[in-house]
Design a protein around this motif. Structure first.
Motif, mmCIF file in Angstrom:
data_model
loop_
_atom_site.group_PDB
_atom_site.id
_atom_site.type_symbol
_atom_site.label_atom_id
_atom_site.label_comp_id
_atom_site.label_asym_id
_atom_site.label_seq_id
_atom_site.Cartn_x
_atom_site.Cartn_y
_atom_site.Cartn_z
ATOM 1 N N ASN A 108 50.676 46.146 -20.186
ATOM 2 C CA ASN A 108 50.589 47.052 -19.052
ATOM 3 C C ASN A 108 50.265 48.482 -19.472
ATOM 4 N N SER A 109 50.710 48.883 -20.644
ATOM 5 C CA SER A 109 50.543 50.274 -21.089
ATOM 6 C C SER A 109 49.160 50.511 -21.689
ATOM 7 N N PRO A 110 48.472 51.610 -21.296
ATOM 8 C CA PRO A 110 47.158 51.925 -21.880
ATOM 9 C C PRO A 110 47.232 52.256 -23.357
ATOM 10 N N LYS A 111 48.427 52.571 -23.866
ATOM 11 C CA LYS A 111 48.582 52.883 -25.285
ATOM 12 C C LYS A 111 48.448 51.636 -26.157
ATOM 13 N N ASP A 112 48.498 50.458 -25.551
ATOM 14 C CA ASP A 112 48.511 49.215 -26.321
ATOM 15 C C ASP A 112 47.132 48.571 -26.437
ATOM 16 N N THR A 113 46.066 49.297 -26.089
ATOM 17 C CA THR A 113 44.734 48.694 -26.056
ATOM 18 C C THR A 113 44.333 48.087 -27.393
ATOM 19 N N ASP A 114 44.442 48.879 -28.478
ATOM 20 C CA ASP A 114 44.023 48.372 -29.785
ATOM 21 C C ASP A 114 44.895 47.208 -30.242
ATOM 22 N N ASN A 115 46.191 47.310 -30.010
ATOM 23 C CA ASN A 115 47.094 46.210 -30.380
ATOM 24 C C ASN A 115 46.774 44.950 -29.568
ATOM 25 N N LEU A 116 46.422 45.157 -28.307
ATOM 26 C CA LEU A 116 46.082 44.034 -27.432
ATOM 27 C C LEU A 116 44.861 43.290 -27.987
ATOM 28 N N ILE A 117 43.860 44.058 -28.393
ATOM 29 C CA ILE A 117 42.651 43.450 -28.961
ATOM 30 C C ILE A 117 42.970 42.730 -30.266
ATOM 31 N N ALA A 118 43.816 43.336 -31.076
ATOM 32 C CA ALA A 118 44.154 42.754 -32.376
ATOM 33 C C ALA A 118 44.882 41.418 -32.231
ATOM 34 N N LEU A 119 45.659 41.263 -31.156
ATOM 35 C CA LEU A 119 46.423 40.023 -30.963
ATOM 36 C C LEU A 119 45.524 38.805 -30.796
ATOM 37 N N VAL A 120 44.346 39.002 -30.213
ATOM 38 C CA VAL A 120 43.466 37.855 -29.972
ATOM 39 C C VAL A 120 42.374 37.750 -31.036
ATOM 40 N N GLY A 121 42.404 38.646 -32.022
ATOM 41 C CA GLY A 121 41.414 38.578 -33.096
ATOM 42 C C GLY A 121 40.350 39.640 -32.908
ATOM 43 N N HIS A 122 39.339 39.557 -33.715
ATOM 44 C CA HIS A 122 38.277 40.559 -33.662
ATOM 45 C C HIS A 122 37.265 40.229 -32.567
ATOM 46 N N ALA A 123 36.458 41.214 -32.227
ATOM 47 C CA ALA A 123 35.415 41.024 -31.223
ATOM 48 C C ALA A 123 34.388 39.996 -31.749
ATOM 49 N N PRO A 124 33.719 39.287 -30.814
ATOM 50 C CA PRO A 124 33.779 39.467 -29.364
ATOM 51 C C PRO A 124 35.035 38.848 -28.746
ATOM 52 N N ILE A 125 35.457 39.432 -27.608
ATOM 53 C CA ILE A 125 36.613 38.924 -26.875
ATOM 54 C C ILE A 125 36.263 38.855 -25.384
ATOM 55 N N ILE A 126 37.086 38.112 -24.665
ATOM 56 C CA ILE A 126 36.922 37.979 -23.214
ATOM 57 C C ILE A 126 37.955 38.885 -22.533
ATOM 58 N N VAL A 127 37.511 39.651 -21.538
ATOM 59 C CA VAL A 127 38.418 40.429 -20.688
ATOM 60 C C VAL A 127 38.308 39.836 -19.286
ATOM 61 N N LYS A 128 39.445 39.412 -18.715
ATOM 62 C CA LYS A 128 39.416 38.609 -17.499
ATOM 63 C C LYS A 128 40.409 39.144 -16.466
ATOM 64 N N LEU A 129 39.916 39.397 -15.250
ATOM 65 C CA LEU A 129 40.815 39.768 -14.156
ATOM 66 C C LEU A 129 41.717 38.590 -13.809
ATOM 67 N N LEU A 130 42.972 38.876 -13.485
ATOM 68 C CA LEU A 130 43.908 37.799 -13.182
ATOM 69 C C LEU A 130 43.519 37.050 -11.910
ATOM 70 N N GLU A 131 42.835 37.737 -11.009
ATOM 71 C CA GLU A 131 42.472 37.102 -9.738
ATOM 72 C C GLU A 131 41.039 36.589 -9.728
ATOM 73 N N SER A 132 40.390 36.509 -10.859
ATOM 74 C CA SER A 132 38.975 36.107 -10.881
ATOM 75 C C SER A 132 38.813 34.630 -10.547
ATOM 76 N N THR A 133 37.689 34.296 -9.886
ATOM 77 C CA THR A 133 37.346 32.905 -9.579
ATOM 78 C C THR A 133 35.854 32.710 -9.778
ATOM 79 N N GLN A 134 35.457 31.468 -10.073
ATOM 80 C CA GLN A 134 34.052 31.075 -10.222
ATOM 81 C C GLN A 134 33.308 31.965 -11.223
ATOM 82 N N GLY A 135 34.026 32.448 -12.243
ATOM 83 C CA GLY A 135 33.391 33.231 -13.290
ATOM 84 C C GLY A 135 33.254 34.708 -12.974
#
Length: 470
Positions: free
Chosen positions: A288-315
């Motif tokens: 939730n915190s904007p200060k965690d952006t780099d840590n957030l990216i690091a948790l899923v590995g290096h780029a490329p990564i997917i950024v997904k809205l929680l309410e997204s549908t049909q891509g």
């Protein structure tokens, strides 16, 4: 055995006889033969008309064995008339009239029967003179001139489970009557003899109380449905699941539960459910915190990564960030819009392909491989992707079934990615479209769906309990 065929010799009936109504699933009834009555009558309760005005139907229940209310047979038939009938005590009643075949001995012929509650009478059916042919002779002093039957033999559990299938009344909760999926559900249901009604979820409103919770639609109380097929759009998930909960409260079978739909629609919660059941999925992170952006990216590995809205549908609302800087920019933009999102590991080896497994009743009934359009990484057919039939592995099949079960969904579209570590669940869709799967596989998916509904809804009669000997 031919219908309406009589030899020259008279067919003798006593004033009481045993009969069967096979088309209604009634193999044994004790019948009173009454030439003083013009119209035949069958005991029925919970009588409910349904279906379109041009071809109305009626469904009802019957206790075929006197003083045995634990034995219930559910029936349905076409309505041929509705007429006033005056009983022997002078009371006039408006009754539904149906036609069916009656069997006595080796003879079978069609008769008209009115439906009325004869629960207090020992004879569950009265055979009037209109049902008697010129070759039939009634001996008013004799009983059971035709072969006798017995209730214990003909109402065993096995016999009651084999009654003819009755027509069901089914509601499809959908705001889009003319879409392929909704149209197929209506046409296939009607082809199987059911009555299928499309209900706009947003036009439903509810009376919530402990004694008689109800659902209303355009000013009228909705009837009791045998089953509900939810086709809830993402934009009305909250209200749609509230309506489904109301159906669940009054005891209606809902193909997909309100809890399952809610959990699958919330992508964060959905991934937490998958994690709880140890079902493979791309590594996912949320903060939730904007200060965690780099840590957030690091948790899923290096780029490329997917950024997904929680309410997204049909891509829609799904972005591929090819570099760390691009990922930071996308995350910053989503946060600026106060949007909820998650970041996810990009499974590069999937090559823009995913597997859509359609799970119904705990079985994968169809699977297709979807390939993204040129220049896109999303394989959704709505976005120009293509599809072809695919053979899935046992591990992929088991993963899809486990994913649907984790959300308690009787029908689900489970999207899998083929990774180097095995199948990864990308999404569990509680309202999967039928067009892509049916068109690609040539399978009657809607028919298989109705087979599951019929299996779940049509009641298994109660088993007779026997007292233990001392």
């Amino acid at each position: 055995m031919s219908d309406t065929t009589f030899p020259a010799a008279p067919f003798t009936l006593g004033w009481e006889e045993w009969a069967a109504l096979p088309a209604l699933g009634l193999p044994a009834l004790k019948v009173k033969v009454d030439t003083g009555a013009r119209t035949s009558a069958l005991h029925a309760f919970d009588i409910e008309p349904f279906g379109p005005a041009e071809s109305p139907k009626v469904r009802f229940s019957i206790h075929p064995v006197p003083n045995r209310n634990d034995i219930v047979i559910s029936c349905s038939a076409d309505v041929v008339d509705r007429r006033e009938v005056t009983s022997s005590n002078g009371e006039t009643e408006l009754r539904y009239v149906i036609t069916t075949q009656i069997e006595m001995g080796e003879r079978r012929w069609p008769i008209e029967v009115t439906l009325t509650d004869r629960g207090t009478m020992q004879y569950r059916m009265l055979l009037g003179r209109q049902a008697l042919d010129e070759h039939m002779v009634v001996s008013p002093t004799d009983s059971f001139c035709q072969p006798e039957l017995d209730y214990d033999t003909y109402y065993s559990r096995e016999i009651r489970e084999a009654v003819p299938p009755r027509a069901l009344r089914i509601a499809v909760l959908s705001r889009e009557r003319d879409t392929y999926s909704t149209s197929r559900l209506v046409s296939e249901g009607e082809a199987r003899g059911h009555v299928v009604e499309v209900i706009d979820t947003t036009r439903c409103y509810m009376a919530i109380n402990a004694l008689s919770p109800e659902i209303y639609y355009d000013g009228e109380r909705l009837p009791r449905y045998d089953a509900v097929i939810p086709r809830i759009g993402a934009s009305i998930t909250s209200y749609g699941t509230a309506v489904i909960r109301q159906f669940e409260t009054i005891g209606t079978f809902c193909l997909n539960s309100s809890e399952g739909i809610t959990a699958s629609r919330d992508k964060l919660r959905a991934h937490q459910v998958l994690a709880r059941y140890r079902i493979g999925m791309p590594t996912t992170a949320f903060a939730n915190s904007p200060k965690d952006t780099d840590n957030l990216i690091a948790l899923v590995g290096h780029a490329p990564i997917i950024v997904k809205l929680l309410e997204s549908t049909q891509g829609k609302g799904v972005v591929l960030a090819e570099t760390k800087k691009a990922a930071q920019s996308v995350i910053s933009a989503f946060r600026g819009l106060k949007a909820n999102f998650l970041v996810q590991h990009f499974v590069k080896e999937a090559g823009g392909e995913d597997i859509r497994c359609l799970v119904v009743g705990g079985k994968v009934i169809a699977a297709i491989k979807r390939t993204a359009a040129a220049g896109d990484f999303r394989s959704n057919l709505h976005l120009g992707g293509s599809a072809e039939v695919v053979k899935i592995s046992k591990e992929e099949r088991d993963t899809a079934i486990r994913a649907a079960k984790a959300f308690n969904l009787q029908m689900a579209g489970v999207d899998l990615l083929r990774s180097n570590e095995g199948p990864k669940v990308l999404e569990v869709n509680s309202s999967p479209g039928l067009e892509g799967v049916e068109t690609t596989t040539k399978k009657n998916v809607a028919g298989l769906l109705y087979e599951e509904i019929e299996r779940r809804v049509r009641p298994v009669p109660a088993k007779k309990t026997r007292s233990k000997k001392a």
